[in-house]
Design a protein around this motif. Structure first.
Motif, PDB file in Angstrom:
ATOM      1  N   ASP A 208       0.992  -0.872  -0.151  1.00  0.00           N
ATOM      2  CA  ASP A 208      -0.100  -0.051   0.130  1.00  0.00           C
ATOM      3  C   ASP A 208       0.975   1.184   0.354  1.00  0.00           C
ATOM      4  O   ASP A 208       0.597   2.277  -0.578  1.00  0.00           O
ATOM      5  N   GLN A 210       2.902   2.500  -2.117  1.00  0.00           N
ATOM      6  CA  GLN A 210       2.361   2.644  -3.497  1.00  0.00           C
ATOM      7  C   GLN A 210       1.983   3.886  -3.599  1.00  0.00           C
ATOM      8  O   GLN A 210       2.202   4.608  -4.436  1.00  0.00           O
ATOM      9  N   TRP A 211       0.956   3.734  -2.078  1.00  0.00           N
ATOM     10  CA  TRP A 211       0.386   5.094  -3.072  1.00  0.00           C
ATOM     11  C   TRP A 211       1.008   5.774  -2.642  1.00  0.00           C
ATOM     12  O   TRP A 211       1.652   5.868  -1.127  1.00  0.00           O
ATOM     13  N   ASN A 334       5.065  -1.170 -10.927  1.00  0.00           N
ATOM     14  CA  ASN A 334       3.888  -0.687  -9.890  1.00  0.00           C
ATOM     15  C   ASN A 334       2.548  -0.629 -11.451  1.00  0.00           C
ATOM     16  O   ASN A 334       1.975  -0.913 -12.447  1.00  0.00           O
ATOM     17  N   ASP A 336      -0.365  -1.293  -9.959  1.00  0.00           N
ATOM     18  CA  ASP A 336      -1.755   0.002  -9.898  1.00  0.00           C
ATOM     19  C   ASP A 336      -2.172   0.920  -9.882  1.00  0.00           C
ATOM     20  O   ASP A 336      -2.052   2.070  -9.148  1.00  0.00           O
ATOM     21  N   ARG A 342      -6.113   0.893  -9.323  1.00  0.00           N
ATOM     22  CA  ARG A 342      -6.088   2.235  -8.102  1.00  0.00           C
ATOM     23  C   ARG A 342      -6.472   2.333  -7.323  1.00  0.00           C
ATOM     24  O   ARG A 342      -5.978   2.962  -5.881  1.00  0.00           O
ATOM     25  N   LEU A 345      -6.196   0.104  -4.746  1.00  0.00           N
ATOM     26  CA  LEU A 345      -4.977   0.384  -3.669  1.00  0.00           C
ATOM     27  C   LEU A 345      -5.270   1.253  -3.120  1.00  0.00           C
ATOM     28  O   LEU A 345      -4.417   1.197  -1.720  1.00  0.00           O
ATOM     29  N   ARG A 349      -5.288   0.945   1.592  1.00  0.00           N
ATOM     30  CA  ARG A 349      -3.506   2.085   1.959  1.00  0.00           C
ATOM     31  C   ARG A 349      -4.496   2.754   2.898  1.00  0.00           C
ATOM     32  O   ARG A 349      -3.793   2.426   4.175  1.00  0.00           O
TER      33      ARG A 349
END
Length: 369
Positions: A208, A210-211, A334, A336, A342, A345, A349
């Motif tokens: 998470d 990655q957000w 990535n 997402d 997205r 995600l 998150r």
């Protein structure tokens, strides 16, 4: 025999009893891990010292080795596009090369013309909103009560060696300090690349992250440190090894006689063996590395002055930048970034960060009580 890496990752024996102990209880020094760390330092430091003695001797006999090492370190510092795995597959190897350059600089082996040409520019220091009291507190976190700084700070007197072997003291005002310095030039690029290469491991545990949020994210700060602690410990160990070597190998007592022969170094006189006090110092340094528990501890131990002064907002922004850079360099993919993935995600998150905040507040309340 266990490796130093394996020993560093072992939990304290006292951790298993923490629920029964006061939060202010200090782990006992007879912890088996401490004995393992002391043994590792005693076994490893003489080998490190002797290898560096050999490398410095080779550079003295063949200046082309030092010139190539110096060019490699300068390239890493000055060219951001040449810090990737394509150019530097192993950062641990690069640290050894940089350590050799630093040691040879202190021994006066680096040609003056090479050192004086286009001195590297220090990494700009971030404006910090940390209180001065907090900075002083972090800066004072040293095991032995003093900092074994890497290389002589800029503006300090230093010595030069002439072709005849005599040494001359250069006053501070005449010292433009053209050489590569750890904290001013090398630590920033090295740590950025280390954290960038560690993003994949962090995302394996906390995908998470990655957000990319905006502003301060205590969740990102805590999770990143948690999942990169092993890499940070290894980096701190390398710095401590070099710092202890630098301090004891280049330290000359006041009034000590000048060595008349240019090929004679402190290491030659003792056949490349470290003094006993160096082993004691490294043992204490390694114990402190094993106890790393915060970004402040880490930046202090790797002697990165800028990092010690960062605010949480600046640290959060730097960690997000590492995620972007990791994706750009192909260190992770990535999956997402668009559409429904997205949105999932973001939901993940938000849920995990809220869970972490509740647990964090609960622990804080328990400590307060």
């Amino acid at each position: 025999m266990r490796t130093v890496e394996a020993i560093l990752d072992l939990p304290h024996a006292s951790v298993k009893q923490r629920q029964m102990l006061s939060p202010h209880t200090i782990p006992a020094e007879d912890d088996p891990v401490h004995h393992s760390l002391a043994h590792a330092a005693q076994q490893f430091l003489p080998i490190y010292w002797q290898v560096f003695h050999l490398l410095i001797s080779l550079c003295r006999e063949n200046p082309a080795i030092l010139k190539a090492a110096h060019a490699r370190v300068r390239q890493f510092i000055e060219h951001k596009d040449k810090r990737s795995k394509e150019y530097e597959p192993e950062l641990g190897e690069l640290v050894v090369v940089a350590a050799l350059v630093f040691a040879c600089q202190d021994e006066g082996l680096l040609p003056a013309a090479l050192a004086l040409s286009e001195p590297p520019q220090p990494v700009p220091e971030h404006r910090s909103r940390h209180r001065e009291k907090e900075r002083e507190s972090q800066a004072s976190q040293t095991t032995a009560g003093r900092r074994y700084d890497l290389r002589n700070p800029a503006g300090h007197a230093h010595t030069t060696r002439s072709a005849g072997g005599t040494r001359t003291v250069v006053p501070p005002e005449a010292n433009p300090d053209p050489y590569i310095r750890w904290s001013d030039h090398f630590a920033g690029p090295l740590l950025q690349e280390t954290m960038t290469r560690g993003v994949g491991d962090v995302l394996d545990h906390s995908p998470d992250l990655q957000w990319l949020e905006t502003g301060v994210s205590q969740y990102r700060i805590a999770r990143t440190f948690q999942h990169m602690r092993s890499q940070f410990r290894l980096a701190a160990l390398q710095v401590s090894m070099l710092a202890v070597f630098s301090y004891y190998e280049t330290q000359r007592p006041a009034g000590a006689p000048v060595i008349p022969h240019p090929a004679q170094t402190h290491l030659d006189r003792v056949f490349g063996n470290p003094p006993p006090e160096a082993i004691v110092t490294l043992t204490e340094e390694v114990k402190a590395i094993h106890r790393l528990s915060s970004w402040g501890d880490f930046f202090t131990k790797v002697q990165y002055k800028n990092g010690r002064n960062w605010s949480d907002e600046e640290l959060s922004a730097g960690l997000r930048q590492c995620v972007l850079l990791s994706e750009q360099r192909g260190y992770h993919i990535n999956h997402d970034s668009h559409g429904e993935a997205r949105r999932r995600l973001f939901d993940t998150r938000e849920r995990r960060e809220n869970e972490w905040m509740r647990e964090h507040d609960k622990r804080a309340g328990n400590r307060a009580s």
